[in-house]
Design a protein around this motif. Structure first.
Motif, PDB file in Angstrom:
ATOM      1  N   ASP A   1      51.389 -34.970   1.318  1.00 49.80           N
ATOM      2  CA  ASP A   1      50.443 -33.806   2.315  1.00 49.80           C
ATOM      3  C   ASP A   1      51.587 -32.512   2.816  1.00 49.80           C
ATOM      4  O   ASP A   1      52.770 -32.723   2.617  1.00 49.80           O
ATOM      5  N   GLU A   2      50.815 -31.828   3.047  1.00 52.33           N
ATOM      6  CA  GLU A   2      51.271 -30.562   3.628  1.00 52.33           C
ATOM      7  C   GLU A   2      50.895 -30.294   4.971  1.00 52.33           C
ATOM      8  O   GLU A   2      49.820 -30.228   5.408  1.00 52.33           O
ATOM      9  N   VAL A   3      51.756 -29.964   5.893  1.00 53.25           N
ATOM     10  CA  VAL A   3      51.507 -29.750   7.353  1.00 53.25           C
ATOM     11  C   VAL A   3      52.041 -28.445   7.819  1.00 53.25           C
ATOM     12  O   VAL A   3      53.442 -28.205   7.602  1.00 53.25           O
ATOM     13  N   GLU A   4      51.465 -27.689   8.155  1.00 52.96           N
ATOM     14  CA  GLU A   4      51.563 -26.139   8.853  1.00 52.96           C
ATOM     15  C   GLU A   4      51.727 -26.293  10.289  1.00 52.96           C
ATOM     16  O   GLU A   4      50.980 -26.732  10.969  1.00 52.96           O
ATOM     17  N   TYR A   5      53.040 -25.869  10.874  1.00 47.11           N
ATOM     18  CA  TYR A   5      53.195 -25.653  12.119  1.00 47.11           C
ATOM     19  C   TYR A   5      53.600 -24.369  12.682  1.00 47.11           C
ATOM     20  O   TYR A   5      53.941 -23.543  12.026  1.00 47.11           O
ATOM     21  N   MET A   6      53.128 -24.366  13.940  1.00 38.45           N
ATOM     22  CA  MET A   6      53.433 -23.048  14.783  1.00 38.45           C
ATOM     23  C   MET A   6      54.623 -23.281  15.954  1.00 38.45           C
ATOM     24  O   MET A   6      54.593 -24.414  16.488  1.00 38.45           O
ATOM     25  N   LEU A   7      55.544 -22.397  16.032  1.00 38.58           N
ATOM     26  CA  LEU A   7      56.469 -22.379  16.915  1.00 38.58           C
ATOM     27  C   LEU A   7      56.028 -21.450  18.293  1.00 38.58           C
ATOM     28  O   LEU A   7      55.859 -20.378  18.179  1.00 38.58           O
TER      29      LEU A   7
ATOM     30  N   ILE B   1      48.339 -26.507  15.503  1.00 41.59           N
ATOM     31  CA  ILE B   1      47.170 -26.022  16.052  1.00 41.59           C
ATOM     32  C   ILE B   1      46.762 -25.080  14.856  1.00 41.59           C
ATOM     33  O   ILE B   1      47.550 -24.254  14.508  1.00 41.59           O
ATOM     34  N   THR B   2      45.432 -24.920  14.546  1.00 41.00           N
ATOM     35  CA  THR B   2      45.010 -24.223  13.399  1.00 41.00           C
ATOM     36  C   THR B   2      44.877 -22.678  13.685  1.00 41.00           C
ATOM     37  O   THR B   2      45.656 -21.924  12.745  1.00 41.00           O
ATOM     38  N   SER B   3      44.227 -22.133  14.741  1.00 43.96           N
ATOM     39  CA  SER B   3      44.640 -20.885  15.053  1.00 43.96           C
ATOM     40  C   SER B   3      45.050 -20.748  16.385  1.00 43.96           C
ATOM     41  O   SER B   3      44.592 -21.276  17.351  1.00 43.96           O
ATOM     42  N   PHE B   4      45.879 -19.694  16.707  1.00 44.37           N
ATOM     43  CA  PHE B   4      46.513 -19.465  17.976  1.00 44.37           C
ATOM     44  C   PHE B   4      45.296 -18.640  18.888  1.00 44.37           C
ATOM     45  O   PHE B   4      44.998 -17.684  18.155  1.00 44.37           O
ATOM     46  N   PRO B   5      44.815 -19.126  19.861  1.00 42.00           N
ATOM     47  CA  PRO B   5      43.501 -18.550  20.354  1.00 42.00           C
ATOM     48  C   PRO B   5      43.770 -16.804  20.756  1.00 42.00           C
ATOM     49  O   PRO B   5      43.040 -15.989  20.617  1.00 42.00           O
ATOM     50  N   ARG B   6      44.988 -16.422  20.925  1.00 42.95           N
ATOM     51  CA  ARG B   6      45.264 -15.052  21.536  1.00 42.95           C
ATOM     52  C   ARG B   6      46.152 -14.333  20.274  1.00 42.95           C
ATOM     53  O   ARG B   6      46.956 -13.025  20.690  1.00 42.95           O
ATOM     54  N   LEU B   7      46.075 -14.707  19.314  1.00 43.87           N
ATOM     55  CA  LEU B   7      46.773 -14.022  17.880  1.00 43.87           C
ATOM     56  C   LEU B   7      46.298 -12.586  17.815  1.00 43.87           C
ATOM     57  O   LEU B   7      44.904 -12.648  17.803  1.00 43.87           O
ATOM     58  N   GLY B   8      47.001 -11.764  17.910  1.00 47.58           N
ATOM     59  CA  GLY B   8      46.415 -10.267  17.956  1.00 47.58           C
ATOM     60  C   GLY B   8      46.592  -9.622  19.186  1.00 47.58           C
ATOM     61  O   GLY B   8      46.147  -8.592  19.233  1.00 47.58           O
TER      62      GLY B   8
ATOM     63  N   GLY C   1      44.223 -14.649   8.978  1.00 51.72           N
ATOM     64  CA  GLY C   1      43.760 -15.509   8.233  1.00 51.72           C
ATOM     65  C   GLY C   1      45.011 -16.627   7.863  1.00 51.72           C
ATOM     66  O   GLY C   1      45.212 -17.575   8.085  1.00 51.72           O
ATOM     67  N   MET C   2      46.200 -16.025   7.224  1.00 52.32           N
ATOM     68  CA  MET C   2      46.992 -16.618   6.599  1.00 52.32           C
ATOM     69  C   MET C   2      48.126 -17.065   7.604  1.00 52.32           C
ATOM     70  O   MET C   2      49.091 -17.718   7.508  1.00 52.32           O
ATOM     71  N   GLY C   3      48.015 -16.374   8.686  1.00 51.19           N
ATOM     72  CA  GLY C   3      48.571 -16.687   9.971  1.00 51.19           C
ATOM     73  C   GLY C   3      48.114 -18.055  10.666  1.00 51.19           C
ATOM     74  O   GLY C   3      48.581 -18.430  11.654  1.00 51.19           O
ATOM     75  N   ASN C   4      47.201 -18.469  10.187  1.00 47.97           N
ATOM     76  CA  ASN C   4      46.530 -19.888  10.583  1.00 47.97           C
ATOM     77  C   ASN C   4      47.158 -21.132  10.073  1.00 47.97           C
ATOM     78  O   ASN C   4      47.803 -20.912   9.005  1.00 47.97           O
ATOM     79  N   CYS C   5      46.897 -22.209  10.436  1.00 51.21           N
ATOM     80  CA  CYS C   5      47.579 -23.443   9.937  1.00 51.21           C
ATOM     81  C   CYS C   5      46.740 -24.284   9.217  1.00 51.21           C
ATOM     82  O   CYS C   5      45.507 -24.528   9.769  1.00 51.21           O
TER      83      CYS C   5
ATOM     84  N   VAL D   1      36.266 -16.546  22.318  1.00 46.85           N
ATOM     85  CA  VAL D   1      35.447 -17.524  22.150  1.00 46.85           C
ATOM     86  C   VAL D   1      34.566 -17.242  21.167  1.00 46.85           C
ATOM     87  O   VAL D   1      33.566 -16.368  21.151  1.00 46.85           O
ATOM     88  N   SER D   2      34.461 -17.809  19.674  1.00 46.69           N
ATOM     89  CA  SER D   2      33.610 -17.396  18.449  1.00 46.69           C
ATOM     90  C   SER D   2      32.655 -18.222  18.272  1.00 46.69           C
ATOM     91  O   SER D   2      32.606 -19.284  19.153  1.00 46.69           O
ATOM     92  N   ASP D   3      31.773 -17.977  17.572  1.00 46.50           N
ATOM     93  CA  ASP D   3      30.572 -19.074  17.074  1.00 46.50           C
ATOM     94  C   ASP D   3      30.855 -19.848  15.939  1.00 46.50           C
ATOM     95  O   ASP D   3      29.721 -20.284  15.316  1.00 46.50           O
ATOM     96  N   ILE D   4      32.026 -19.662  15.533  1.00 47.02           N
ATOM     97  CA  ILE D   4      32.232 -20.484  14.278  1.00 47.02           C
ATOM     98  C   ILE D   4      33.492 -21.511  14.863  1.00 47.02           C
ATOM     99  O   ILE D   4      34.094 -21.365  15.757  1.00 47.02           O
ATOM    100  N   ASP D   5      33.697 -22.681  14.039  1.00 49.52           N
ATOM    101  CA  ASP D   5      34.660 -23.865  14.361  1.00 49.52           C
ATOM    102  C   ASP D   5      35.654 -23.788  13.200  1.00 49.52           C
ATOM    103  O   ASP D   5      36.714 -24.668  13.509  1.00 49.52           O
ATOM    104  N   CYS D   6      35.624 -23.293  12.447  1.00 52.05           N
ATOM    105  CA  CYS D   6      36.509 -23.330  11.094  1.00 52.05           C
ATOM    106  C   CYS D   6      36.964 -21.916  10.752  1.00 52.05           C
ATOM    107  O   CYS D   6      36.276 -20.722  10.598  1.00 52.05           O
ATOM    108  N   ARG D   7      38.236 -21.962  10.168  1.00 49.21           N
ATOM    109  CA  ARG D   7      38.901 -20.810   9.851  1.00 49.21           C
ATOM    110  C   ARG D   7      38.604 -20.223   8.409  1.00 49.21           C
ATOM    111  O   ARG D   7      39.078 -19.167   8.099  1.00 49.21           O
TER     112      ARG D   7
END
Length: 637
Positions: free
Chosen positions: A49-55, A144-151, A244-248, A290-296
């Protein structure tokens, strides 16, 4: 993140001049590999497996959380203390796109024995503990898949402002280049995607319309004509690869016993991709809204879409060769096995010269068209020192194209002169908050991989899989979405006979009544008269396997989580996050996520991941104690 060559990166104009050279020699490299190992059989099942992490860093006094741009330094230390010191170290670490990201894998691949399932979670815990030990006080490793305040302004530590003028890699209004990993591949990819496309990438995500959300929701960009043209009403606008690529994500790679088995598993697992993506949904927030989608998936697809206006069908073909229907990050476009051939109902754009060359070299039609389809793309990065290579012993030019076709499944030939076999990579999953959840999804997919070997048969038209991918990304798709799926995967359809190499003989067309629309609950848990359910089928499979008691208990615990997520008894991470924000005392029902709300959410995610609090809505009674704290201690914890 794919190939990480070292050297002097070329500009897009320089790379473009060498594009035909890269494609030509990439095909020669593929042919050398294919002819060397096409008859290789009896490789053992291996997987990892590969797990991506945010610091992240918590400012408890000001109730703010930021992404820490220290990924390169943390990675260097992890590698120095780990694999460079001990080749048998239990964990491996690799860079990722964001300078706040790292990727961890097991040090050695897992084998084919059932007992391996009992070691996955322990290894993930080791990874989290190793990375955490290098962080400063009040910092944490988060899955976490996407950091909510990214950008959003000030989302990084140290804080940097974006640089939208010419000269920057992304020219983003929101995402500073300092948040991109310093390895030259990443900034070069960012810059060259933009230059090849002829404009910045455009990401428009539908906003969730809450009670007080403006209608229409419109953002103004008066000082940027490009953004003003590209942004859409009632959508969250983003303009950089980093969104996009900044998500995990969470991925699994399998080694098959032969090329035939690898092709068969590639196809079989492709039909599962939308289902598991919806089940793992974990990214409902983008750029502070808050978006209307659940996946990146759609976000990352748009973030690397390098197609020109001609290739997207917006202008007549003049300077480009093809209309291309998808971004280079998207769902697969063709099945690879003979079993899947008759369900290839998507028009496939191919490089005809490469296709004919592959046929002349003895490559069969299905594999030839797959490679010729990948090679309609240009190389996006090229290093001056890597232009002229030994095609018989190197594969950088092949991987240059292969590794920048980021699809739901990836078919991976062995590296030249290695003992690695034919592999497939399962890529659609969103990373989960806890090691337990991530282990559950990995074990579920590995069990599906084992179960889907012949005579299992999950095929249906590939266009329906594409439709499933669109549904899977919608808000609450697990409970609200309907997905095409085959009614009986325990035997071949029509008159097909599937042998051990995954070949179908005397195949007839699949009658439409053999597949139908189902809920995810039906697909996973079954419904009488419609479909037996993947988990009941897996349980039957497990009953016939010799499994020790501890391993069986672990597997059943993992499957229970998947089962309850599918039925709605437990929330997906995306739904839980939505509920958390909706119930936050500062939320004004306007779809806006403030710094303090983001702080509260990520702090809670970190506490859940390290069992500093319980979360029955997300984990039920399946959550188990861990023996370490995943963040540096402080008075707030």
């Amino acid at each position: 993140m794919g190939l990480l060559s070292q050297g002097s990166p070329l500009s897009w104009e320089e790379t473009k001049r060498h594009a035909d050279h890269v494609r030509r020699h990439g095909i020669l490299q593929f042919l050398h590999i294919y002819h060397a190992v096409k008859d290789r059989h009896k490789d053992v099942l291996k997987w990892g497996d590969e797990v991506e992490y945010m610091l992240v860093s918590f400012d408890h006094e000001n109730k703010k959380v930021q992404l820490v741009l220290s990924g390169e330094e943390v990675l260097e230390t992890l590698q120095e203390k780990g694999e460079r010191t001990n080749p048998n170290h239990p964990t491996l670490w690799r860079p990722e796109y964001g300078s706040y990201m790292i990727e961890g894998t097991p040090g050695q691949p897992y084998g084919g024995t059932m007992s391996e399932f009992n070691t996955v979670e322990d290894n993930m815990r080791k990874r989290r503990k190793e990375a955490t030990s290098l962080l400063e006080e009040n910092q944490a490793v988060c899955t976490i898949t996407s950091f909510p305040r990214l950008g959003c302004p000030g989302f990084t530590l140290p804080e940097y402002k974006p640089n939208p003028v010419e000269g920057g890699a992304s020219k983003s209004l929101f995402f500073p280049d300092e948040a991109i990993n310093k390895h030259p591949r990443f900034s070069t990819l960012t810059r060259n995607i933009r230059h090849r496309r002829g404009e910045k990438v455009v990401i428009n995500v539908p906003i969730f319309k809450d009670k007080n959300t403006p209608s229409p929701f419109i953002e103004a960009f008066p000082e940027d004509d490009e953004a003003a043209r590209a942004s859409k009403p009632d959508h969250i606008y983003m303009d950089a690869m980093g969104f996009g690529m900044g998500n995990c994500c969470l991925q699994v790679t399998f080694q098959a016993c032969s090329i035939s088995e690898a092709r068969y598993l590639y196809d079989q697992l492709a039909t599962i991709c939308p289902i598991v993506m919806a089940l793992s949904a974990a990214s409902p927030f983008y750029r502070g809204y808050v978006s209307d989608i659940d996946c990146r998936w759609g976000v990352i697809s748009a973030s690397v879409d390098d197609r020109t206006r001609e290739e997207r069908g917006l202008e007549p073909l003049k300077n480009n060769n093809y209309r291309i229907s998808k971004s280079r990050y998207d769902s697969i476009d063709s099945y690879l096995s003979e079993c899947g051939e008759k369900y290839n109902d998507i028009n496939l754009t191919i490089d005809k010269e490469i296709y004919e060359q592959l046929l002349q070299e003895g490559i069969d039609h299905l594999l030839a068209q797959h490679v010729a389809h990948l090679f309609i793309r240009d190389p996006l990065t090229l290093f001056e020192e890597k232009i002229h290579l030994d095609d018989a012993n190197e594969s950088d030019h092949f991987e240059n194209i292969q590794s920048t076709n980021w699809q739901t499944m990836r078919f991976k030939p062995p590296p030249p002169n290695s003992d690695i076999g034919w592999r497939v990579e399962f890529r659609p999953m969103e990373v989960q908050l806890t090691d337990f959840e991530n282990s559950a999804y990995v074990v579920f997919v590995v069990l599906l991989n084992k179960m889907l070997l012949p005579p299992a048969y999950s095929f249906f038209p590939l266009s329906k899989v594409d439709e499933n991918m669109k549904v899977a990304q919608k808000r609450d798709a697990v409970l609200q979405g309907m997905f095409y799926f085959r009614k009986d995967i325990c035997k071949a359809g029509g008159n097909a006979v599937v042998d051990g190499c995954g070949k179908a003989q005397n195949s007839s067309e699949l009658p439409p009544e053999e597949y139908t629309l189902m809920s995810i609950d039906t697909i996973i848990n079954g419904k009488e008269g419609v479909f037996p359910g993947l988990i009941p089928i897996l349980n039957s499979y497990l009953e016939n396997m010799e499994v020790d008691v501890d391993t069986r208990c672990s597997i059943l615990n993992y499957l229970k989580l998947i089962k309850k997520r599918a039925s709605g008894e437990l929330m997906t991470v995306a739904k839980w996050m939505r509920e958390f924000i909706a119930n936050h005392p500062d939320y004004k029902q306007d779809s806006v996520i403030t710094d303090e709300m983001n702080y509260s959410l990520i702090l809670k995610c970190n506490q859940i991941a390290n069992e500093l609090c319980e979360c029955p809505e997300l984990l039920g009674s399946s959550f188990r104690k861990v023996k370490y704290s995943g963040s540096k201690p402080d008075s707030s914890n």
